[in-house]
Design a protein around this motif. Sequence first.
Motif, PDB file in Angstrom:
ATOM      1  N   UNK A 121      -1.397 -51.688 -21.355  1.00 25.85           N
ATOM      2  CA  UNK A 121      -1.113 -52.302 -22.654  1.00 25.85           C
ATOM      3  C   UNK A 121      -0.254 -53.548 -22.492  1.00 25.85           C
ATOM      4  N   UNK A 122       0.765 -53.449 -21.651  1.00 25.07           N
ATOM      5  CA  UNK A 122       1.643 -54.574 -21.342  1.00 25.07           C
ATOM      6  C   UNK A 122       2.099 -54.404 -19.903  1.00 25.07           C
ATOM      7  N   UNK A 123       2.928 -55.321 -19.430  1.00 18.95           N
ATOM      8  CA  UNK A 123       3.350 -55.250 -18.038  1.00 18.95           C
ATOM      9  C   UNK A 123       4.107 -53.973 -17.722  1.00 18.95           C
ATOM     10  N   UNK A 124       4.779 -53.403 -18.721  1.00 20.84           N
ATOM     11  CA  UNK A 124       5.561 -52.198 -18.497  1.00 20.84           C
ATOM     12  C   UNK A 124       5.108 -51.027 -19.362  1.00 20.84           C
ATOM     13  N   UNK A 125       3.912 -51.096 -19.944  1.00 19.29           N
ATOM     14  CA  UNK A 125       3.382 -50.009 -20.766  1.00 19.29           C
ATOM     15  C   UNK A 125       1.909 -49.795 -20.431  1.00 19.29           C
ATOM     16  N   UNK A 126       1.511 -48.529 -20.334  1.00 16.87           N
ATOM     17  CA  UNK A 126       0.098 -48.213 -20.122  1.00 16.87           C
ATOM     18  C   UNK A 126      -0.206 -46.862 -20.751  1.00 16.87           C
ATOM     19  N   UNK A 127      -1.479 -46.635 -21.033  1.00 15.49           N
ATOM     20  CA  UNK A 127      -1.950 -45.358 -21.555  1.00 15.49           C
ATOM     21  C   UNK A 127      -3.007 -44.832 -20.595  1.00 15.49           C
ATOM     22  N   UNK A 128      -2.916 -43.544 -20.245  1.00 12.40           N
ATOM     23  CA  UNK A 128      -3.823 -42.982 -19.246  1.00 12.40           C
ATOM     24  C   UNK A 128      -4.281 -41.593 -19.669  1.00 12.40           C
ATOM     25  N   UNK A 129      -5.473 -41.237 -19.208  1.00  8.33           N
ATOM     26  CA  UNK A 129      -6.075 -39.940 -19.511  1.00  8.33           C
ATOM     27  C   UNK A 129      -6.651 -39.362 -18.226  1.00  8.33           C
ATOM     28  N   UNK A 130      -6.451 -38.048 -18.026  1.00  9.25           N
ATOM     29  CA  UNK A 130      -7.058 -37.342 -16.892  1.00  9.25           C
ATOM     30  C   UNK A 130      -7.794 -36.115 -17.397  1.00  9.25           C
ATOM     31  N   UNK A 131      -9.025 -35.939 -16.934  1.00 12.03           N
ATOM     32  CA  UNK A 131      -9.814 -34.745 -17.216  1.00 12.03           C
ATOM     33  C   UNK A 131     -10.221 -34.154 -15.870  1.00 12.03           C
ATOM     34  N   UNK A 132      -9.990 -32.844 -15.693  1.00 12.38           N
ATOM     35  CA  UNK A 132     -10.284 -32.261 -14.380  1.00 12.38           C
ATOM     36  C   UNK A 132     -10.826 -30.848 -14.506  1.00 12.38           C
ATOM     37  N   UNK A 133     -11.458 -30.403 -13.432  1.00  7.67           N
ATOM     38  CA  UNK A 133     -12.004 -29.049 -13.335  1.00  7.67           C
ATOM     39  C   UNK A 133     -11.833 -28.583 -11.899  1.00  7.67           C
ATOM     40  N   UNK A 134     -11.391 -27.327 -11.722  1.00  8.25           N
ATOM     41  CA  UNK A 134     -11.213 -26.760 -10.392  1.00  8.25           C
ATOM     42  C   UNK A 134     -11.773 -25.350 -10.400  1.00  8.25           C
ATOM     43  N   UNK A 135     -12.630 -25.036  -9.421  1.00  8.70           N
ATOM     44  CA  UNK A 135     -13.271 -23.727  -9.329  1.00  8.70           C
ATOM     45  C   UNK A 135     -13.033 -23.129  -7.945  1.00  8.70           C
ATOM     46  N   UNK A 136     -12.910 -21.813  -7.934  1.00 11.62           N
ATOM     47  CA  UNK A 136     -12.787 -21.042  -6.700  1.00 11.62           C
ATOM     48  C   UNK A 136     -13.824 -19.936  -6.730  1.00 11.62           C
ATOM     49  N   UNK A 137     -14.687 -19.887  -5.708  1.00 12.95           N
ATOM     50  CA  UNK A 137     -15.800 -18.962  -5.692  1.00 12.95           C
ATOM     51  C   UNK A 137     -15.711 -18.101  -4.434  1.00 12.95           C
ATOM     52  N   UNK A 138     -15.494 -16.792  -4.604  1.00 11.44           N
ATOM     53  CA  UNK A 138     -15.436 -15.893  -3.462  1.00 11.44           C
ATOM     54  C   UNK A 138     -16.809 -15.553  -2.938  1.00 11.44           C
ATOM     55  N   UNK A 139     -16.907 -15.382  -1.611  1.00 12.49           N
ATOM     56  CA  UNK A 139     -18.179 -15.023  -0.982  1.00 12.49           C
ATOM     57  C   UNK A 139     -18.064 -13.623  -0.397  1.00 12.49           C
ATOM     58  N   UNK A 140     -19.012 -12.774  -0.757  1.00 14.21           N
ATOM     59  CA  UNK A 140     -18.994 -11.391  -0.315  1.00 14.21           C
ATOM     60  C   UNK A 140     -19.379 -11.288   1.149  1.00 14.21           C
TER      61      UNK A 140
END
Length: 322
Positions: free
Chosen positions: A301-320
């Motif tokens: 937005x300016x030299x000392x201001x910003x707007x940010x967005x993060x979208x994330x997904x994390x999966x853990x899959x066990x193997x038999x």
Amino acid sequence: MNKTIKALALVASLVLMGFAPVMADTAAPTVTVDGLVDAYYTYNFTNSANKESGIGNVGQLWNSTDNSYSLGLAETKITAKQGNASAVVEFAYQDDAELGLPSGTGTGLGIDVLQAYASYTAGQVTFTGGRFVTWMGDEVVEAPSNMNYSHSLLFWYTIPVWNQGLSVSWAIDPTLSVTGYATNGWNTNLNSAAFTAETFGAEVAWTPNSMWKFVINAIDGPGTTAAQPIVLSGDPYDRWVGELIATYMPTSDWTFALDAEYGGQDLGATINNFPINGGASSANVNSFDIWGAALYAKYQIASDWSAALRVEELKEIGRAHV
């Protein structure tokens, strides 16, 4: 205070003495000292049950204290340079979460050495030895240097915070570099009985133009519980992660990034109640896969201001077990 700073600067300067025989010039060393203090207050509007039980902000690892004034990180960094040699010593204090450092108390209280390494550059090749923050991930420990104040799950659960060992980096040309790593496991300063093998890694960074940057990272070695809660306690077996980071900056105001990871770990034994993604347990699991992705967008937005967005997904899959 001045005496303390001078003493810490002397530590970094002394590391340079080991490089004296190979220095190409006799220029006087330069020492710089900088640092930061990162404090925050959060109030969680959605996790009232967790708030009452004192758990805090679920899904946020380092700024997890809710409804409280907290010190996120205090840091002092001393850098000494002379000719082609340099040394860095970095001290960190964090009262919200553990950095996984060997001198930590388990609650994050106390001043720890986050980094202490020396480097020497010969032409296009740079040699580094000591303790340094991990090459993995699109984020760094210092929150003000990231797009978002909170750290992503990928930065905490899937990769180490720091490594101790050696690296060799080759700057092929101004747009392309390749680095190889050999370290003592993940977040550990020695090869103990619990970590019976070296950890190896690599990084390829390519910046074809001012708008695009691509980084391919990899790490393979014995997992540790120091800073990755999804690893079972005492598990020394092999863990690996591959990562692609793509950054796009179409203008000076906009930045977009993708951090995609895929990895897995051998559990070394059959687990009959291994939790899968926080839900029902799975029987006869002897390994698991992890994958995740985080999308970032930031507008300056300016030299000392910003707007940010993060979208994330994390999966853990066990193997038999088969």
